[in-house]
Design a protein around this motif. Structure first.
Motif, short mmCIF file in Angstrom:
data_model
loop_
_atom_site.label_atom_id
_atom_site.label_comp_id
_atom_site.label_asym_id
_atom_site.label_seq_id
_atom_site.Cartn_x
_atom_site.Cartn_y
_atom_site.Cartn_z
N MET A 1 0.86 -1.19 0.00
CA MET A 1 0.00 0.00 0.00
C MET A 1 0.90 1.23 0.00
O MET A 1 1.83 1.32 0.78
N MET A 2 0.60 2.14 -0.89
CA MET A 2 1.41 3.34 -1.03
C MET A 2 0.55 4.56 -0.71
O MET A 2 -0.66 4.56 -0.92
N VAL A 3 1.22 5.61 -0.21
CA VAL A 3 0.53 6.88 0.00
C VAL A 3 0.00 7.34 -1.36
O VAL A 3 0.69 7.24 -2.37
N GLY A 4 -1.24 7.78 -1.39
CA GLY A 4 -1.89 8.21 -2.62
C GLY A 4 -2.80 7.15 -3.22
O GLY A 4 -3.63 7.46 -4.06
N SER A 5 -2.64 5.90 -2.79
CA SER A 5 -3.50 4.85 -3.34
C SER A 5 -4.81 4.78 -2.57
O SER A 5 -4.93 5.27 -1.44
N THR A 6 -5.81 4.18 -3.19
CA THR A 6 -7.12 4.02 -2.54
C THR A 6 -7.06 2.85 -1.57
O THR A 6 -6.59 1.76 -1.92
N ALA A 7 -7.51 3.08 -0.36
CA ALA A 7 -7.53 2.02 0.65
C ALA A 7 -8.58 0.98 0.26
O ALA A 7 -9.68 1.34 -0.15
N PRO A 8 -8.25 -0.30 0.39
CA PRO A 8 -9.24 -1.34 0.08
C PRO A 8 -10.37 -1.30 1.11
O PRO A 8 -10.12 -1.14 2.30
N ASP A 9 -11.60 -1.42 0.62
CA ASP A 9 -12.74 -1.43 1.53
C ASP A 9 -12.78 -2.77 2.26
O ASP A 9 -12.31 -3.79 1.76
N PHE A 10 -13.31 -2.73 3.46
CA PHE A 10 -13.46 -3.96 4.24
C PHE A 10 -14.58 -3.77 5.26
O PHE A 10 -14.98 -2.64 5.55
N THR A 11 -15.08 -4.88 5.75
CA THR A 11 -16.03 -4.89 6.86
C THR A 11 -15.51 -5.89 7.88
O THR A 11 -15.28 -7.05 7.55
N LEU A 12 -15.30 -5.42 9.10
CA LEU A 12 -14.84 -6.29 10.19
C LEU A 12 -15.68 -6.03 11.43
O LEU A 12 -16.28 -4.96 11.57
N LYS A 13 -15.69 -6.99 12.34
CA LYS A 13 -16.38 -6.81 13.62
C LYS A 13 -15.43 -6.18 14.63
O LYS A 13 -14.24 -6.50 14.67
N ASP A 14 -16.02 -5.28 15.46
CA ASP A 14 -15.24 -4.73 16.56
C ASP A 14 -15.37 -5.64 17.79
O ASP A 14 -15.97 -6.72 17.70
N GLN A 15 -14.82 -5.20 18.90
CA GLN A 15 -14.80 -6.05 20.10
C GLN A 15 -16.20 -6.36 20.63
O GLN A 15 -16.37 -7.32 21.39
N ASP A 16 -17.19 -5.58 20.24
CA ASP A 16 -18.57 -5.83 20.69
C ASP A 16 -19.39 -6.57 19.64
O ASP A 16 -20.60 -6.74 19.79
#
Length: 150
Positions: A1-16
């Motif tokens: 991952m490089m500065v300027g690139s689009t972050a990949p979307d994701f869905t994760l669960k938090d601690q709750d």
């Protein structure tokens, strides 16, 4: 991952067990603070430093999120043990390390991510990223300084 690139979307669960989707946070900056494993001292200090700076992140319109490969029940017990009240810590457990892999910071030989901070802007672009030596505590101050200077 490089500065300027689009972050990949994701869905994760938090601690709750709540689902957190990166793309649903558009319009705000997001700090992804990757840590190798819960229940280790440097990782604990890393998450506690984010909790302590939470109000300042909020004032700068940044959503800080911790993330590691630990499962949700472990993240919950750890968050409670650390006394986290505001910080969400996400489980990149299954598929194992998929988000860390998408960001290019999964350590295959170890089965966990690098210790890294990734700052994503309001449009989903990576604007700052740093990978730290695995035993080094990331300096929250350097992220806050970068944010204040924008």
């Amino acid at each position: 991952m490089m500065v300027g690139s689009t972050a990949p979307d994701f869905t994760l669960k938090d601690q709750d067990g709540n689902l957190i989707q990166l793309s649903s946070l558009k319009g705000r900056k997001v700090l992804l603070s990757f840590h190798p494993l819960a229940w280790t001292s440097v990782c604990a200090d890393q998450m506690k430093s984010l909790e302590l700076a939470y109000e300042e992140f909020e004032s700068l319109k940044v959503v800080p999120l911790g993330i590691s490969v630990d499962p949700v029940p472990s993240k919950k017990a750890w968050a409670d043990a650390l006394g986290l009240k505001k910080l969400r810590i996400l489980s990149d457990f299954w598929p194992h390390g998929e988000v860390a892999k998408a960001f290019g910071i999964f350590r295959d030989k170890d089965g966990f991510s690098e210790r890294a901070n990734v700052l994503i802007d309001e449009e989903g672009k990576v604007i700052w990223m740093k990978v730290y030596p695995i035993k080094q505590l990331p300096d929250v101050g350097e992220i806050l300084s970068f944010l204040r200077s924008e």
